[in-house]
Motif scaffolding. Structure first.
Motif, PDB file in Angstrom:
ATOM      1  N   LYS A 474       0.705  -1.269  -0.432  1.00 36.43           N
ATOM      2  CA  LYS A 474      -0.135  -0.137  -0.236  1.00 36.43           C
ATOM      3  C   LYS A 474       0.767   1.172  -0.330  1.00 36.43           C
ATOM      4  N   LYS A 475       2.018   1.173   0.594  1.00 35.83           N
ATOM      5  CA  LYS A 475       2.778   2.245   1.073  1.00 35.83           C
ATOM      6  C   LYS A 475       4.270   2.312   0.138  1.00 35.83           C
ATOM      7  N   GLN A 476       4.575   1.466  -0.471  1.00 31.99           N
ATOM      8  CA  GLN A 476       6.005   0.776  -0.714  1.00 31.99           C
ATOM      9  C   GLN A 476       6.924   1.355   0.041  1.00 31.99           C
ATOM     10  N   LEU A 477       6.590   1.166   1.403  1.00 31.49           N
ATOM     11  CA  LEU A 477       7.609   1.155   2.396  1.00 31.49           C
ATOM     12  C   LEU A 477       8.232  -0.590   2.925  1.00 31.49           C
ATOM     13  N   ALA A 779      -8.970   5.996  23.475  1.00 27.48           N
ATOM     14  CA  ALA A 779      -7.626   4.866  24.875  1.00 27.48           C
ATOM     15  C   ALA A 779      -7.006   4.870  25.128  1.00 27.48           C
ATOM     16  N   GLY A 780      -6.363   5.642  26.512  1.00 26.85           N
ATOM     17  CA  GLY A 780      -4.979   5.716  27.051  1.00 26.85           C
ATOM     18  C   GLY A 780      -4.452   4.566  27.532  1.00 26.85           C
ATOM     19  N   ALA A 781      -4.643   3.628  27.102  1.00 23.27           N
ATOM     20  CA  ALA A 781      -3.467   2.157  28.029  1.00 23.27           C
ATOM     21  C   ALA A 781      -3.798   1.571  27.043  1.00 23.27           C
ATOM     22  N   GLY A 782      -2.327   0.805  27.908  1.00 26.17           N
ATOM     23  CA  GLY A 782      -2.947  -0.769  27.056  1.00 26.17           C
ATOM     24  C   GLY A 782      -1.463  -1.179  25.731  1.00 26.17           C
ATOM     25  N   ALA A 783      -1.002  -1.834  26.176  1.00 21.33           N
ATOM     26  CA  ALA A 783       0.152  -2.367  25.176  1.00 21.33           C
ATOM     27  C   ALA A 783      -0.256  -2.316  24.291  1.00 21.33           C
ATOM     28  N   LYS A 784      -1.695  -2.648  23.186  1.00 16.66           N
ATOM     29  CA  LYS A 784      -2.280  -2.787  21.592  1.00 16.66           C
ATOM     30  C   LYS A 784      -1.701  -1.160  21.258  1.00 16.66           C
ATOM     31  N   VAL A 785      -2.870  -0.349  21.989  1.00 13.28           N
ATOM     32  CA  VAL A 785      -2.784   0.773  21.702  1.00 13.28           C
ATOM     33  C   VAL A 785      -1.383   1.596  21.810  1.00 13.28           C
ATOM     34  N   THR A 786      -0.882   1.626  22.238  1.00 16.20           N
ATOM     35  CA  THR A 786       0.831   2.396  22.765  1.00 16.20           C
ATOM     36  C   THR A 786       1.653   2.094  21.728  1.00 16.20           C
ATOM     37  N   ALA A 787       1.457   0.570  21.535  1.00 10.60           N
ATOM     38  CA  ALA A 787       2.069  -0.157  20.451  1.00 10.60           C
ATOM     39  C   ALA A 787       1.730   0.447  18.300  1.00 10.60           C
ATOM     40  N   ARG A 788       0.470   0.501  18.546  1.00 15.97           N
ATOM     41  CA  ARG A 788       0.332   1.183  17.307  1.00 15.97           C
ATOM     42  C   ARG A 788       0.317   2.185  17.133  1.00 15.97           C
ATOM     43  N   GLY A 789       0.443   3.469  18.468  1.00 10.34           N
ATOM     44  CA  GLY A 789       0.685   4.420  17.978  1.00 10.34           C
ATOM     45  C   GLY A 789       2.208   4.887  17.715  1.00 10.34           C
ATOM     46  N   VAL A 790       2.992   3.847  18.274  1.00  9.62           N
ATOM     47  CA  VAL A 790       4.861   4.204  18.346  1.00  9.62           C
ATOM     48  C   VAL A 790       4.662   3.489  16.158  1.00  9.62           C
ATOM     49  N   PHE A 791       3.422   1.846  15.820  1.00  7.95           N
ATOM     50  CA  PHE A 791       4.235   1.910  14.993  1.00  7.95           C
ATOM     51  C   PHE A 791       3.547   2.957  13.930  1.00  7.95           C
ATOM     52  N   GLY A 792       2.403   4.058  14.362  1.00  8.58           N
ATOM     53  CA  GLY A 792       2.151   5.336  13.628  1.00  8.58           C
ATOM     54  C   GLY A 792       3.015   6.208  13.293  1.00  8.58           C
ATOM     55  N   ASP A 793       3.361   6.150  14.224  1.00  5.23           N
ATOM     56  CA  ASP A 793       5.382   7.374  14.267  1.00  5.23           C
ATOM     57  C   ASP A 793       6.314   6.908  13.224  1.00  5.23           C
ATOM     58  N   VAL A 794       6.550   5.486  13.086  1.00  6.46           N
ATOM     59  CA  VAL A 794       7.288   4.778  12.017  1.00  6.46           C
ATOM     60  C   VAL A 794       6.834   4.615  10.919  1.00  6.46           C
ATOM     61  N   LEU A 795       5.480   4.956  10.516  1.00  2.00           N
ATOM     62  CA  LEU A 795       4.750   5.351   9.257  1.00  2.00           C
ATOM     63  C   LEU A 795       5.167   6.694   8.423  1.00  2.00           C
ATOM     64  N   ARG A 796       4.558   7.609   9.756  1.00  2.00           N
ATOM     65  CA  ARG A 796       4.606   9.104   9.160  1.00  2.00           C
ATOM     66  C   ARG A 796       5.999   9.523   9.226  1.00  2.00           C
ATOM     67  N   LEU A 797       7.233   8.584   9.500  1.00  2.00           N
ATOM     68  CA  LEU A 797       8.367   9.172   9.885  1.00  2.00           C
ATOM     69  C   LEU A 797       9.411   8.943   8.667  1.00  2.00           C
ATOM     70  N   SER A 798       8.999   7.446   7.747  1.00  2.00           N
ATOM     71  CA  SER A 798       8.703   6.732   6.866  1.00  2.00           C
ATOM     72  C   SER A 798       9.153   7.297   5.519  1.00  2.00           C
ATOM     73  N   GLU A 799       7.677   7.500   5.571  1.00  2.00           N
ATOM     74  CA  GLU A 799       7.375   8.554   4.689  1.00  2.00           C
ATOM     75  C   GLU A 799       7.994   9.333   4.425  1.00  2.00           C
ATOM     76  N   LYS A 800       8.344  10.165   5.041  1.00  2.00           N
ATOM     77  CA  LYS A 800       9.147  11.959   4.967  1.00  2.00           C
ATOM     78  C   LYS A 800      10.562  11.478   4.487  1.00  2.00           C
ATOM     79  N   GLN A 801      11.277  10.077   5.288  1.00  2.00           N
ATOM     80  CA  GLN A 801      12.289  10.035   4.809  1.00  2.00           C
ATOM     81  C   GLN A 801      12.887  10.629   3.585  1.00  2.00           C
TER      82      GLN A 801
END
Length: 801
Positions: A474-477, A779-801
């Protein structure tokens, strides 16, 4: 007639030799062909080494005897060639020196031996093959080591020879060698065998020249260096000529020219895959656009500086005339405008000779100090982008800068369709991958190093590995987790760590230092580097600086870096700016909710934020949402939160209020406030006596909290609930604000009072919005929610690299 040329790797007895014989046999039975052969394998290098040993008056006999006993030599009468070499080596050993003429005579034996072997093997297969010594065909000048053919004589002799052959005869012609009009052996220089084949095709006006190699054709980049390199199906002669000029290993400019003269197509084929079409080079037009990346590695950069020559006419002419007189070719050239500076690329082996020629030419100018210095940098390489239009060059150029690869020198052709850059040799492979990923639309590779694999880190790793294919589609990443580390051990794999990462880390992980990760990334030329900190360590954050300095962008769910001293916070930002790195940490406040981004955008837009208030902890949200409305003890609800994974391993991390305090401080610093941690006013929910005991003891005695919180609950009026809130207030246009966390009583009908489950809620008050805050809830707690947020940062940063 078609000309078939086979290189040394194809003829290696341990390689594709049997394929070569099979290809020639099949083709000879169907059509008219001639075959041009190089020396076997590394024969040329071995002969040169023996010659060097003889010249140094060392014992060359052992190596020569080993050479004679090579498997390919068995069953072939090579007495003449071996006796000739023996005499030459003995003479050189006696004199302690040799000339280029002698060297040509020695190296020529490699092709002569190869031609005889191939001919004999074909004859054994009932093919009417005849050995043809190209010294009787290619007549050259006497420039030994790099002789130039005398076209008219060579053409006449070649046509006469082939006209004399019986129909159905397959000539096996030696490549690389020729002879002067006085029958002195010469060699045709670099790529000489391919050149021989092209000359033969020209003289005989062949239908096609087919060059069999160890690769499938010409690629968009060296496939040994770039795993995503793609085969090019068709090239125009002009494009191939550009590739040849800029170092494509299969091609050479002088190989292309004879073919262009007679419009003879050249096809590059793989000896192991003769049924495939390879790459066809012809006069047929192809689609415009970038065709390939090529590398010139055996080069040196000459830097010429003459400040005193600024404005003087004829300086460039003097430079290039001096080099021309020494027959030194110059490729990439770049000239400075502010002072008389000139940089250009020459062959590495001739760099010293070039400098000596320039020093002689500008001897007087050195004396008058008009010329400052002339220097050599031989740790460089040239990457050429064939077909690159300057209008889009900013994309690969910016990608290089993003990966901390700074071009030393830049040059483009007059047409603007070919660009060359000079980089440090150690960065060549990484640069090639970075440019290739930008240009050819293949998936951009993002290399991830993940530190910490607890509940959040482990979940993140699984999320990435489970979604790799989908993200690439989907994102060619292409997300590659090349490093996973905990506080003790490290697992590395440049091709990517797989689904069994936990077992691999347990079985194969090794003790490490941070430099091991950095060194590994450099050694494997990994591009687009991101380090992810999923620890909670206040010590690990000091590793951010070396990571930044070595080309890593950062993502963190660890609050420690942004809540350390303000001096540390400021130094970290300076390092990020200096090294042009980025740092994302959205999950440090609000898990996966976009609170930091929203706050930052409002602040950068000039909006005056007057207050931020909310329930910052999903853990405490769950605790008081349920405790306020359900007939349960405080310890019972707390145990439920622990079982659901909403708390830290030691729940006091949440109940102390420190987590909320850290989140407030992070937001304060997003508003450029200079508050220190000690200035955050925190209400600790744990009685003093239980704040310092062991975690296990605390967990066994949770019920001691019940009496206190039951009393608090009894004070609530109808439609009132408890909420643990954080608030940032005061005059936020000054250097510091008021940061406070506390257990508060709020109306059940309010936004804060209506929270459910473990949701967090944030209210951002601004001057423009007045009493109507911007509200962010989720949702403000839970490993899945937090990990998904980190994953979002990974994709945001990757698309701008």
């Amino acid at each position: 007639m078609k000309i078939l040329k086979f290189g040394g790797k194809s003829l290696s007895f341990t390689g594709a030799f049997d394929h070569v014989i099979s290809i020639i046999k099949n083709r000879a039975q169907k059509e008219s062909i001639a075959v041009v052969v190089s020396a076997f394998g590394d024969t040329t290098d071995v002969l040169e080494k023996i010659l060097e040993q003889a010249a140094k008056q060392e014992n060359f006999t052992l190596l020569f005897e080993t050479f004679k006993k090579q498997p390919q030599h068995k069953g072939i009468d090579l007495t003449h060639e071996f006796d000739f070499l023996q005499k030459i080596f003995e003479g050189v050993h006696l004199l302690g020196d040799y000339s280029l003429k002698i060297k040509d005579s020695v190296l020529a034996q490699g092709e002569l031996i190869s031609g005889k072997i191939v001919t004999k093997k074909l004859q054994e297969q009932a093919i009417n093959a005849v050995f043809t010594d190209s010294r009787s065909l290619i007549i050259t000048d006497n420039t030994f080591g790099n002789a130039q053919p005398i076209a008219s004589v060579s053409r006449q002799k070649t046509i006469a020879h082939f006209s004399s052959l019986d129909k159905g005869t397959t000539a096996v012609v030696t490549g690389f060698i020729g002879a002067t009009l006085h029958n002195e052996t010469t060699t045709l220089g670099r790529n000489g065998s391919n050149y021989s084949a092209a000359l033969l095709a020209n003289y005989l006006e062949a239908e096609e020249l087919q060059n069999y190699t160890h690769v499938d054709g010409i690629f968009t980049a060296n496939p040994d260096w770039v795993s995503d390199a793609q085969k090019i199906e068709r090239l125009h002669f002009n494009e191939a000529n550009e590739l040849a000029n800029f170092g494509a290993s299969i091609l050479h400019a002088k190989t292309i020219v004879p073919l262009i003269e007679k419009n003879i197509p050249l096809r590059i084929l793989n000896t192991f895959k003769p049924e495939e079409n390879g790459t066809l080079i012809s006069s047929e037009p192809t689609l415009s656009g970038i065709k390939s990346l090529s590398v010139l590695a055996d080069v040196a950069l000459i830097n010429f500086e003459g400040r005193g020559l600024l404005g003087k006419a004829g300086v460039d002419a003097r430079i290039f005339t001096a080099l021309s007189e020494k027959n030194i070719s110059v490729s990439v050239i770049s000239q400075g405008s502010s002072e008389r500076g000139l940089g250009f690329i020459v062959e590495k082996g001739r760099a010293t000779e070039a400098v000596l020629a320039l020093e002689k030419e500008f001897e007087t100018d050195f004396y008058t100090r008009d010329v400052n210095h002339i220097s050599i940098d031989d740790e460089v390489a040239v990457i050429s982008i064939i077909g690159q239009d300057l209008s889009t060059f900013h994309k690969p150029y910016n990608a290089l800068i993003q990966n901390k690869i700074i071009p030393i020198l830049f040059n483009n052709t007059v047409t603007g369709r070919n660009v060359s850059i000079v980089v440090k040799k150690e960065a060549t492979k990484k640069a090639l991958n970075v440019i290739h990923g930008q240009i050819f639309g293949v998936s951009k590779k993002i290399n991830l190093a993940i530190f910490g694999h607890g509940s959040v880190g482990g979940t993140l790793i699984d999320q990435i590995l489970q979604n790799t294919e989908n993200i690439e589609t989907k994102k060619q990443l292409k997300l590659v987790v090349f490093a996973i580390a905990n506080s003790r051990n490290l697992l590395l794999n440049e091709k990517g760590i797989g689904q069994e990462w936990e077992n691999e880390l347990s079985d194969n992980g090794k003790p490490y230092e941070l430099q091991d990760v950095i060194r590994f990334a450099k050694e494997h030329h990994l591009e687009n580097l991101i380090a992810i900190d999923n620890t909670s360590s206040a010590v690990f954050i000091h590793n951010y600086f070396p990571l930044i300095e070595n080309g890593f962008d950062l993502i963190s769910s660890n609050k420690a870096a942004n809540t350390n001293t303000f001096d540390f916070y400021r130094q970290l930002r300076k390092s990020l700016k200096k090294n042009q790195r980025r740092y994302l940490y959205e999950t440090t406040v609000g898990a996966g909710l976009p609170l930091i981004d929203t706050t930052r955008l409002l602040h950068l837009s000039g909006e005056n934020i007057t207050r931020i208030k909310g329930v910052f902890s999903g853990t405490l949200s769950y605790l008081f949402n349920h405790f306020s409305t359900e007939d349960k003890s405080f310890s019972t609800v707390l145990k439920e939160a622990i079982e659901k994974g909403f708390t830290e391993p030691d729940p006091r991390e949440d109940l102390s209020g420190n987590d909320v305090g850290r989140k407030l401080l992070i937001l304060a610093r997003e508003l450029e406030l200079e508050n220190e941690w000690e200035e955050v006013q925190i209400e600790n929910l744990i009685p003093q006596a239980f704040q310092s005991i062991e975690t296990s003891d605390f967990l066994r005695n949770l019920d001691v909290l019940d009496a206190h919180y039951a009393a608090v609950k009894e004070t609530l009026q109808p439609h009132e609930v408890l909420r643990y809130i954080g608030e940032l207030s005061g005059d936020l246009q000054k250097s510091k604000g008021i940061l406070e966390t506390k257990l508060a009583v709020v109306s059940a009908d309010s936004a804060l009072g209506q929270l459910k489950g473990s949701d967090s809620l944030f209210e951002i008050y601004t001057e423009s919005y007045g009493d109507h805050p911007i509200t962010i809830q989720g949702a403000g707690a839970g490993a899945k929610v937090t990990a998904r947020g980190v994953f979002g940062d990974v994709l945001r940063l990757s698309e701008k690299q």
